[in-house]
Write a protein that holds these residues in place. Sequence first.
Motif, PDB file in Angstrom:
ATOM      1  N   ALA A   1       0.836  -1.205   0.000  1.00 59.92           N
ATOM      2  CA  ALA A   1       0.000   0.000   0.000  1.00 59.92           C
ATOM      3  C   ALA A   1       0.869   1.254   0.000  1.00 59.92           C
ATOM      4  O   ALA A   1       0.560   2.238  -0.677  1.00 59.92           O
ATOM      5  N   ALA A   2       1.976   1.219   0.738  1.00 62.63           N
ATOM      6  CA  ALA A   2       2.902   2.358   0.770  1.00 62.63           C
ATOM      7  C   ALA A   2       3.544   2.561  -0.591  1.00 62.63           C
ATOM      8  O   ALA A   2       3.688   3.698  -1.052  1.00 62.63           O
ATOM      9  N   VAL A   3       3.906   1.483  -1.260  1.00 64.83           N
ATOM     10  CA  VAL A   3       4.501   1.581  -2.595  1.00 64.83           C
ATOM     11  C   VAL A   3       3.493   2.194  -3.560  1.00 64.83           C
ATOM     12  O   VAL A   3       3.829   3.070  -4.369  1.00 64.83           O
ATOM     13  N   ARG A   4       2.253   1.773  -3.472  1.00 71.94           N
ATOM     14  CA  ARG A   4       1.207   2.324  -4.338  1.00 71.94           C
ATOM     15  C   ARG A   4       1.032   3.822  -4.089  1.00 71.94           C
ATOM     16  O   ARG A   4       0.925   4.616  -5.027  1.00 71.94           O
ATOM     17  N   ALA A   5       1.034   4.230  -2.824  1.00 73.75           N
ATOM     18  CA  ALA A   5       0.900   5.646  -2.487  1.00 73.75           C
ATOM     19  C   ALA A   5       2.085   6.450  -3.019  1.00 73.75           C
ATOM     20  O   ALA A   5       1.914   7.556  -3.549  1.00 73.75           O
TER      21      ALA A   5
ATOM     22  N   ARG B   1       3.969   5.651  -5.591  1.00 69.94           N
ATOM     23  CA  ARG B   1       3.861   5.677  -7.048  1.00 69.94           C
ATOM     24  C   ARG B   1       2.883   6.765  -7.484  1.00 69.94           C
ATOM     25  O   ARG B   1       3.149   7.520  -8.424  1.00 69.94           O
ATOM     26  N   ARG B   2       1.777   6.871  -6.792  1.00 75.10           N
ATOM     27  CA  ARG B   2       0.778   7.900  -7.106  1.00 75.10           C
ATOM     28  C   ARG B   2       1.375   9.304  -6.898  1.00 75.10           C
ATOM     29  O   ARG B   2       1.189  10.200  -7.715  1.00 75.10           O
TER      30      ARG B   2
ATOM     31  N   GLU C   1       5.444  14.216 -11.320  1.00 77.00           N
ATOM     32  CA  GLU C   1       5.873  14.226 -12.712  1.00 77.00           C
ATOM     33  C   GLU C   1       4.947  15.091 -13.551  1.00 77.00           C
ATOM     34  O   GLU C   1       5.400  15.907 -14.357  1.00 77.00           O
ATOM     35  N   ALA C   2       3.647  14.934 -13.366  1.00 75.96           N
ATOM     36  CA  ALA C   2       2.679  15.714 -14.131  1.00 75.96           C
ATOM     37  C   ALA C   2       2.860  17.209 -13.871  1.00 75.96           C
ATOM     38  O   ALA C   2       2.827  18.022 -14.814  1.00 75.96           O
TER      39      ALA C   2
END
Length: 75
Positions: free
Chosen positions: A12-16, A18-19, A25-26
């Motif tokens: 879950a931390a990795v997903r957060a 990544r988001r 980046e955007a």
Amino acid sequence: MRRTASGLMAPAAVRALRRLVDEMEALQVDRARELGWPWGGIAGSLGVSRQLGAPEAHAVACEDPASGFAAGGGV
């Protein structure tokens, strides 16, 4: 191997993260475009080939709200 709730925290931390990186980046791509950098230069700095293209990856950020199409009539 024992399963625990804490074992789900890391993914879950990795997903957060990544988001968060995607959002950063955007924002930076938008800033580079505002400063007049070409897509080729931005793509190169991101390590993205011109065939994949930064414009396609960031089409939503460049979308023209009036027409609903990406800037430049692409994507």
